[in-house]
Motif scaffolding. Structure first.
Motif, PDB file in Angstrom:
ATOM      1  N   GLY A 370       0.835  -1.188   0.000  1.00 43.58           N
ATOM      2  CA  GLY A 370       0.000   0.000   0.000  1.00 43.58           C
ATOM      3  C   GLY A 370       0.870   1.238   0.000  1.00 43.58           C
ATOM      4  O   GLY A 370       0.413   2.343   0.204  1.00 43.58           O
ATOM      5  N   GLU A 371       2.170   1.035  -0.224  1.00 46.27           N
ATOM      6  CA  GLU A 371       3.088   2.155  -0.134  1.00 46.27           C
ATOM      7  C   GLU A 371       3.760   2.447  -1.467  1.00 46.27           C
ATOM      8  O   GLU A 371       4.752   3.129  -1.523  1.00 46.27           O
ATOM      9  CB  GLU A 371       4.163   1.846   0.909  1.00 46.27           C
ATOM     10  CG  GLU A 371       3.641   1.942   2.332  1.00 46.27           C
ATOM     11  CD  GLU A 371       3.624   3.374   2.821  1.00 46.27           C
ATOM     12  OE1 GLU A 371       2.524   3.873   3.071  1.00 46.27           O
ATOM     13  OE2 GLU A 371       4.686   3.973   2.943  1.00 46.27           O
ATOM     14  N   GLY A 372       3.244   1.893  -2.529  1.00 45.77           N
ATOM     15  CA  GLY A 372       3.793   2.244  -3.818  1.00 45.77           C
ATOM     16  C   GLY A 372       5.096   1.528  -4.114  1.00 45.77           C
ATOM     17  O   GLY A 372       5.521   0.652  -3.383  1.00 45.77           O
ATOM     18  N   GLU A 373       5.688   1.935  -5.200  1.00 49.71           N
ATOM     19  CA  GLU A 373       6.853   1.230  -5.730  1.00 49.71           C
ATOM     20  C   GLU A 373       8.148   1.648  -5.066  1.00 49.71           C
ATOM     21  O   GLU A 373       9.161   0.989  -5.223  1.00 49.71           O
ATOM     22  CB  GLU A 373       6.982   1.543  -7.218  1.00 49.71           C
ATOM     23  CG  GLU A 373       6.138   0.681  -8.115  1.00 49.71           C
ATOM     24  CD  GLU A 373       6.930  -0.526  -8.568  1.00 49.71           C
ATOM     25  OE1 GLU A 373       6.318  -1.556  -8.804  1.00 49.71           O
ATOM     26  OE2 GLU A 373       8.148  -0.432  -8.659  1.00 49.71           O
ATOM     27  N   ASP A 374       8.105   2.777  -4.403  1.00 53.22           N
ATOM     28  CA  ASP A 374       9.332   3.349  -3.879  1.00 53.22           C
ATOM     29  C   ASP A 374      10.137   2.307  -3.111  1.00 53.22           C
ATOM     30  O   ASP A 374       9.645   1.676  -2.185  1.00 53.22           O
ATOM     31  CB  ASP A 374       8.982   4.507  -2.948  1.00 53.22           C
ATOM     32  CG  ASP A 374      10.178   5.401  -2.723  1.00 53.22           C
ATOM     33  OD1 ASP A 374       9.955   6.570  -2.428  1.00 53.22           O
ATOM     34  OD2 ASP A 374      11.314   4.924  -2.870  1.00 53.22           O
ATOM     35  N   ASP A 375      11.386   2.123  -3.522  1.00 53.56           N
ATOM     36  CA  ASP A 375      12.208   1.086  -2.910  1.00 53.56           C
ATOM     37  C   ASP A 375      12.451   1.338  -1.429  1.00 53.56           C
ATOM     38  O   ASP A 375      12.642   0.425  -0.654  1.00 53.56           O
ATOM     39  CB  ASP A 375      13.562   1.003  -3.628  1.00 53.56           C
ATOM     40  CG  ASP A 375      13.387   0.369  -4.996  1.00 53.56           C
ATOM     41  OD1 ASP A 375      12.463  -0.446  -5.117  1.00 53.56           O
ATOM     42  OD2 ASP A 375      14.156   0.701  -5.899  1.00 53.56           O
ATOM     43  N   GLU A 376      12.468   2.607  -1.069  1.00 55.05           N
ATOM     44  CA  GLU A 376      12.787   2.901   0.322  1.00 55.05           C
ATOM     45  C   GLU A 376      11.589   2.679   1.229  1.00 55.05           C
ATOM     46  O   GLU A 376      11.730   2.539   2.420  1.00 55.05           O
ATOM     47  CB  GLU A 376      13.241   4.354   0.454  1.00 55.05           C
ATOM     48  CG  GLU A 376      14.601   4.588  -0.145  1.00 55.05           C
ATOM     49  CD  GLU A 376      14.776   6.048  -0.517  1.00 55.05           C
ATOM     50  OE1 GLU A 376      15.884   6.383  -0.942  1.00 55.05           O
ATOM     51  OE2 GLU A 376      13.811   6.825  -0.382  1.00 55.05           O
ATOM     52  N   ALA A 377      10.415   2.672   0.616  1.00 58.92           N
ATOM     53  CA  ALA A 377       9.214   2.582   1.440  1.00 58.92           C
ATOM     54  C   ALA A 377       8.966   1.137   1.856  1.00 58.92           C
ATOM     55  O   ALA A 377       8.083   0.467   1.357  1.00 58.92           O
ATOM     56  CB  ALA A 377       8.019   3.129   0.679  1.00 58.92           C
ATOM     57  N   ALA A 378       9.785   0.637   2.761  1.00 62.72           N
ATOM     58  CA  ALA A 378       9.608  -0.730   3.237  1.00 62.72           C
ATOM     59  C   ALA A 378       8.375  -0.781   4.121  1.00 62.72           C
ATOM     60  O   ALA A 378       8.015   0.209   4.754  1.00 62.72           O
ATOM     61  CB  ALA A 378      10.836  -1.145   4.039  1.00 62.72           C
ATOM     62  N   PRO A 379       7.706  -1.939   4.154  1.00 61.72           N
ATOM     63  CA  PRO A 379       6.512  -2.020   4.997  1.00 61.72           C
ATOM     64  C   PRO A 379       6.916  -1.895   6.464  1.00 61.72           C
ATOM     65  O   PRO A 379       7.949  -2.417   6.870  1.00 61.72           O
ATOM     66  CB  PRO A 379       5.965  -3.415   4.706  1.00 61.72           C
ATOM     67  CG  PRO A 379       7.114  -4.186   4.157  1.00 61.72           C
ATOM     68  CD  PRO A 379       7.994  -3.192   3.489  1.00 61.72           C
ATOM     69  N   HIS A 404      -3.058  -4.668  -2.899  1.00 58.42           N
ATOM     70  CA  HIS A 404      -4.175  -4.144  -3.670  1.00 58.42           C
ATOM     71  C   HIS A 404      -3.672  -3.587  -4.991  1.00 58.42           C
ATOM     72  O   HIS A 404      -2.490  -3.352  -5.186  1.00 58.42           O
ATOM     73  CB  HIS A 404      -4.931  -3.098  -2.870  1.00 58.42           C
ATOM     74  CG  HIS A 404      -4.114  -1.892  -2.578  1.00 58.42           C
ATOM     75  ND1 HIS A 404      -3.135  -1.876  -1.633  1.00 58.42           N
ATOM     76  CD2 HIS A 404      -4.116  -0.670  -3.149  1.00 58.42           C
ATOM     77  CE1 HIS A 404      -2.565  -0.678  -1.613  1.00 58.42           C
ATOM     78  NE2 HIS A 404      -3.136   0.059  -2.519  1.00 58.42           N
ATOM     79  N   ASN A 405      -4.636  -3.382  -5.860  1.00 59.89           N
ATOM     80  CA  ASN A 405      -4.311  -2.924  -7.199  1.00 59.89           C
ATOM     81  C   ASN A 405      -4.123  -1.410  -7.184  1.00 59.89           C
ATOM     82  O   ASN A 405      -4.976  -0.685  -6.708  1.00 59.89           O
ATOM     83  CB  ASN A 405      -5.468  -3.324  -8.116  1.00 59.89           C
ATOM     84  CG  ASN A 405      -5.260  -2.814  -9.510  1.00 59.89           C
ATOM     85  OD1 ASN A 405      -4.128  -2.547  -9.914  1.00 59.89           O
ATOM     86  ND2 ASN A 405      -6.339  -2.685 -10.252  1.00 59.89           N
ATOM     87  N   VAL A 406      -2.997  -0.957  -7.713  1.00 67.36           N
ATOM     88  CA  VAL A 406      -2.772   0.491  -7.734  1.00 67.36           C
ATOM     89  C   VAL A 406      -2.973   1.054  -9.142  1.00 67.36           C
ATOM     90  O   VAL A 406      -2.604   2.179  -9.414  1.00 67.36           O
ATOM     91  CB  VAL A 406      -1.379   0.872  -7.200  1.00 67.36           C
ATOM     92  CG1 VAL A 406      -1.250   0.473  -5.754  1.00 67.36           C
ATOM     93  CG2 VAL A 406      -0.279   0.276  -8.050  1.00 67.36           C
ATOM     94  N   GLY A 407      -3.541   0.237 -10.014  1.00 58.69           N
ATOM     95  CA  GLY A 407      -3.910   0.764 -11.323  1.00 58.69           C
ATOM     96  C   GLY A 407      -2.846   0.565 -12.381  1.00 58.69           C
ATOM     97  O   GLY A 407      -1.813  -0.039 -12.135  1.00 58.69           O
TER      98      GLY A 407
END
Ligand code: HEM
Lengths: 681, 380
Positions: A370-379, A404-407
């Motif tokens: 749910g945090e997008g593709e950003d590599d730094e945005a680890a869950p 979830h689907n982000v389109g």
């Protein structure tokens, strides 16, 4: 068994049938297999060159390490294994058959006395009854026996055995190994390997249309075995498949044509894929008949000995309508741009010519965080929160919307006149990152690099237009005086400080100009050049604040010009302006003066099908069945032999087994006491 | 002739008691009931598997009697658990019996706790030389196994509550198969414990189960991996029901063999020498475990090849997981040759069994962690 004639062939046979040789081969096989799992197989050769350097790349290539399991030497090991196991079977079979048949009724007393498991049993019953009792006992215990009596004077020997069929286990397992290897070698396509070796077939490495590939790189439909793949766009058809070989391919002509009517992906409620299905029509030129069916994962279609599998999917030429924004121009608007996946289009920016190659389109992107593709945005991984959940239940407390689907997203390359390309990856819809929405676009210089993502903040309508208008304002020199003026007024509420206002406005306009030239880096350079070292940090902070507030004024100005009501002065707006400044700054490193936003699309999918003909399969399966039977026969049928040498007043009891286990020890003990009881009377 | 009649070996079927037949009848009735209830949703293979498994469980119960108590008890409790849901998943966290005992996650936590207790118990039993403590530990191990099985069965049901299309047998990812591994290893151990009438080995075998439990807990707490996920298309196949359990009988048996190997090494070095069974017994257990493991691993690999032929278009693709399965298999084939053909015994084979487990663990976990391939479900 006949001895081989010459001493040389004898020596070879000895070597091949020895267990040491077999174990060496197996070890070699294991090592080669490990290499194949450690080094990623069948990658594009360029990846290996990057990874290994040119020197080792060549050596590894020479050894065939990029496709270990299909090299001549690997197949050679398998052939030797077949020969070795085969000669082992040849050597052992007569022995095994003799073991199965023989009761070993010629054992002498001396040899029986040499057994580890033997006992002298005293006879207390009438000698006439002894033989009957003993054979009766053996019979009820499931032993078959043979009696050897040679003349009156000699003692009688009862030789008994059970479980001899364990020896068949040896024949079955080892025969199975040979059979499985032969099946595997047939499917490994040894004939093709030989043709390649002799130069009758050549791997094609150029990127050609399938009908342009020369005959030397084509395989006839009569080819015994093959495994290759083809990607067919919806509405398209194919009558060839490609076999990947080393750094190129061979074209396999099919005995029929496959037409893809429709490719479907179904999704679970969470967005993960649930099924991949291809509706295909097969047209057979021989029978002139059509055949329709649906191929899905785990449900292949077999037609004329060729199995058709659902292997993958991709884009089959989706048509995209894009909006292009010039990132550094004062214009707020965009220009339309149409493209098709796997096609290149021209794009001119002033004098410079670019080619835009759309490489991929995905209508669905399921993301786990749910945090997008950003590599730094680890869950976020909060141990205790997870612990609480784990102690609860497996289903209902699942984190909301884990996946979830982000389109839709699409990928394209922009190539300049020199042929240098940068690759981009953009999402159609804004992604939620750290609680705010951004249009995200990634860039990379080479295929093996990760994408670095640029975030354009979405405006209050969730659109990119707001940012683009603000950007246009920030890059429009003619507006700087107005922006600066407004900022100066707001910064100096006291109208009396006119001189200060003018000065402030001047420096703000300058600041905007510097920023528009090269972002924060340009600003840093300016500070280094004009401020004393000790003051630099403070100055940077102050400049940044000014820039942000000027940015805010620019935002208001851009809204005014677009006929919108002014933005509220709040946290939300401040964050939007800050994000916009960051985005404008990052644009300098984006690598393209143009950002494309996907406006709408017309999706065309392609289905990746894998086709195999493997005549060895049934051989391998037959071998597998034998292998299982053999393994159980070897382990769970226990061969045991009993000898009872009946002398006057005494019986010599001896026992042996081909498996020295505790069960055997126990059984020996049991027989010994049972027999002793029986003979006591 | 009458004298020898006393020694007649009763045939297997004649030796079966009334209870054996009641057990078989229960299983038969249960599978027919399940068939009537769900047969409409099964394909022909799944129907076949249902009755095959029922038959195998009958055979297992007849062969090893305690199973006749374990399975009905597990079935009863799991059904009770299922009955508490009233078709609502949320009740897992509300209904008393579910929250504290039978919701899958609760049952699995009970299993974990009990296995760790049993490990401590066996060591205490070894230290005190107390058969009583060992008996208690064995009872705890049985309970842990039962809770694990209940957990899996209820989880199976829960998966259908999430969504009819999500439901699947809970052996589809690393979290679930670790539970399966713990259960199967424990059952194999309990069988040998009874067969050799020897409870000292629990102190060696249970730690490997505790290690699996530790992994399980870390995976759940640290990685939040306990959630039921829908199946990726490649796993939607009846083959999974055969391939995975067969594999884990193999892994479990190899783990038992390795831990007995450790006991062998202890004893042969004089450690705990007078508390452990004879070397001959240890050697025998090790051989038996590797033999059964090898047999099941062979079956599992062949089933895997058949599945691959259906899912990936080739029965053997030299995918890292397949290749490592082959390496594991070759390793134990070599072990068996050395022991049976060359007749070698002793510490060397014990070491080899331990190393064998390392290779097996790599094939099981390491491949997922370090190598990429078609078997890409179950990452860490
Ligand atoms: C991939 C190759 C091979 C595999 C997987 C394999 C597997 C096995 C297995 C599992 C056993 C069981 C041990 C037993 O119960 O006796 C066995 C036994 C045996 N193997 Fe192999 N084997 C292979 C190749 C060979 C070769 C090449 C030879 C020839 C030198 C050989 C000779 C034997 C012999 C003599 C036995 C003992 C049979 C008996 O006494 O019952 N094996 N093999």
């Amino acid at each position: 068994m006949q001895a081989p004639r010459t001493s040389f062939s004898r020596a070879v046979y000895e070597l091949f049938s020895s267990m040491r040789f077999a174990i060496s081969l197996l070890t070699l096989l294991a090592i080669a297999s490990i290499i194949g799992t450690v080094l990623k197989q069948s990658e594009p050769y360029s990846n290996y060159i990057i990874e290994l350097g040119p020197f080792w790349f060549k050596i590894f290539a020479l050894l065939g390490l990029y496709d270990v399991y299909h090299t001549g030497w690997f197949l050679g090991i398998l052939v030797f294994l077949v020969l070795s196991t085969g000669s082992c079977i040849y050597r052992q079979t007569p022995l095994m058959l003799r073991e199965i048949r023989s009761f070993r009724e010629h054992a002498t007393e001396a040899s029986l006395r040499g057994f580890a498991h033997r006992a002298d049993l005293a006879v207390g019953i009438a000698p006439a009854a002894v033989l009957e009792r003993l054979t009766g006992y053996l019979a009820v215990r499931g032993y078959r026996y043979k009696i050897r009596a040679e003349g009156e004077a000699q003692p009688v020997l009862i030789a008994a055995k059970t479980g001899s069929y364990t020896r068949l286990g040896y024949l079955l397992t080892h025969g199975a190994i040979v059979i499985i290897c032969i099946g595997g070698l047939i499917d490994g396509n040894v004939p093709l390997k030989v043709q390649e070796l002799l130069g009758y077939k050549k791997v094609e490495t150029r990127d050609l249309a399938s009908n342009q590939v020369p005959a030397i790189s084509r395989l006839s439909p009569a080819n015994l075995s093959f495994r290759g793949s083809i990607s067919i766009p919806e509405g398209g058809a194919a009558d060839v498949i490609y076999l990947n070989v080393a750094d190129g391919y061979l074209v396999q002509d099919l005995p029929f044509q496959i037409h893809l009517k429709k490719f479907r992906i179904e999704h679970y409620a969470t967005g993960q894929p649930k099924s991949f299905e291809s509706d295909i029509v097969i047209t057979d030129p021989d029978s002139k008949k059509g055949f329709e069916g649906t191929v899905s994962v785990n449900h292949p279609i077999v037609y004329r000995g060729v199995a058709i599998y659902q292997a993958g999917f991709g884009d089959g030429g989706s048509r995209l309508t894009l909006n292009g924004w010039n990132l550094f121009s004062p214009a707020a608007g965009s220009f339309p741009f149409k493209g098709e996946v796997n096609q290149a289009s021209r794009l001119a920016n002033g004098q410079t010519q670019y080619s835009v190659e759309i490489t991929d389109f995905k209508a669905f992107n399921v993301q786990d965080t749910g945090e997008g593709e950003d590599d730094e945005a680890a869950p976020p991984r909060d141990f205790w929160r997870n612990a609480e959940r784990a102690l609860g239940d497996a289903a209902s407390s699942a984190p909301k919307k884990r996946a979830h689907n982000v389109g839709p997203s699409f990928q394209y390359k922009i190539r300049d006149a020199q042929g240098q390309a940068k690759e981009f990856h953009s999402f159609m819809l804004p992604l939620l990152l750290e609680g705010r929405r951004y249009f995200v676009s990634g860039v990379r210089g080479a295929p093996n690099e990760p994408f670095r993502y640029l975030r354009f903040p979405a405006d209050e309508n969730g659109a990119i237009d707001g940012y683009m208008r603000l950007r246009g304002t920030l890059f429009d020199k003619t507006l700087y005086p107005e922006i600066a003026r407004r900022f100066a007024i707001s910064a100096t509420p006291n109208a009396a400080e006119q001189a200060l206002r003018i000065k402030l406005a001047e420096s703000t306009a300058k600041l905007l100009e510097i920023f528009a030239r090269g972002g924060f880096e340009e600003l840093a350079k300016f500070i280094e050049g004009s401020v004393a070292k000790a003051e630099q940090e403070k100055a940077a902070e102050a400049y940044f604040k000014v820039l942000e507030r000027a940015g805010f004024e620019a935002w208001q100005l851009s809204r005014e010009r677009a006929g919108q009501k002014p933005a509220q002065i709040d946290e939300q707006t401040a964050l939007f302006v800050r994000d916009s400044l960051n985005a404008a700054n990052d644009s300098f490193y984006y690598g393209s003066p143009v950002y494309f936003q996907l406006d709408h699309y017309d999706e065309v999918l392609s289905s990746g099908l894998q086709l195999t003909r493997s005549p060895g399969k049934n051989i391998v399966y037959a071998g597998s069945v034998l292998l299982i039977l053999g393994v159980f026969a070897m382990f769970y049928i226990r061969e045991r032999r009993i000898w009872l040498l009946v002398k006057s007043g005494e019986v010599l009891f001896a026992m042996s087994s081909n498996r020295k286990t505790l069960d055997f020890e126990n059984e020996f003990g049991q027989h010994k006491s049972n027999l002793a009881n029986l003979l006591k009377g | 002739m009458e004298a020898v009649q006393d020694y007649r070996q009763v045939s297997f079927f004649r030796g079966l008691s009334g209870f054996d037949w009641v057990y078989a009848a229960l299983l038969a009735a249960g599978s027919v009931y399940a068939f009537n209830l769900y047969g409409g949703y099964m394909d022909v293979y799944e129907k076949g598997i249902l009755f095959l498994i029922a038959a195998l469980l009958v055979g297992l119960g007849w062969f090893w009697k305690p199973v006749r108590i374990l399975l009905p008890a597990v079935a009863l409790l799991a059904l009770f658990g299922v009955s508490q849901y009233h078709g609502e998943l949320a009740r897992a966290g509300q209904a008393f019996w579910l929250k504290y005992l039978f919701a899958s996650q609760s049952a699995i936590m009970w299993m974990s706790a009990l296995f760790v207790m049993a490990t401590g118990g066996y060591w205490l039993g070894l230290a005190l030389r107390s058969d009583f403590v060992n008996r208690v530990s064995a009872a705890i191990t049985w309970s842990a196994t039962a809770m694990g099985l209940i957990g899996l069965l209820v989880r199976w049901y829960e998966s259908y509550l999430i969504g009819a299309d999500v439901g699947h047998i809970p052996i589809s990812n690393l979290y679930e198969v670790f539970i399966l591994f713990s259960i199967l290893t424990a059952l194999l151990y309990l069988y040998y414990e009874q067969y050799y009438a020897n409870r000292q080995l629990g102190a060696f075998v249970l730690p490997v189960i505790s290690a699996a439990v530790a992994f399980l807990l870390w995976y759940a707490f640290g990685r939040d991996a306990q959630h039921i996920q829908p199946l990726v298309p490649a796993l939607q196949s009846y083959w999974m029901k055969l391939h995975v359990p067969a594999n884990f009988v193999g892994y479990g048996a190899f783990a038992v063999a390795a831990m007995v190997g450790v006991a062998y090494l202890f004893k042969s070095k004089g450690l705990l020498a007078n508390r452990l069974p004879d070397l001959a017994v240890l050697d025998d257990v090790m051989y038996k475990a590797i033999a059964i493991g090898f047999a099941f691993f062979t079956i599992a690999t062949i089933l895997g090849a058949m599945w691959a032929a259906e899912a990936w278009g080739g029965y053997w693709s030299w995918d890292p997981k397949e290749t490592w399965a082959l390496i594991v298999w070759l390793n134990y084939a070599a072990w068996l040759h050395i022991r049976l053909v060359k007749g070698l015994r002793g510490a060397m084979l014990a070491w080899w069994a331990v190393v064998g487990l390392v290779v097996t663990v790599f094939a099981f976990l390491g491949v997922n962690m370090f190598l990429s391939g078609l078997h890409s479900y179950g990452t860490l």
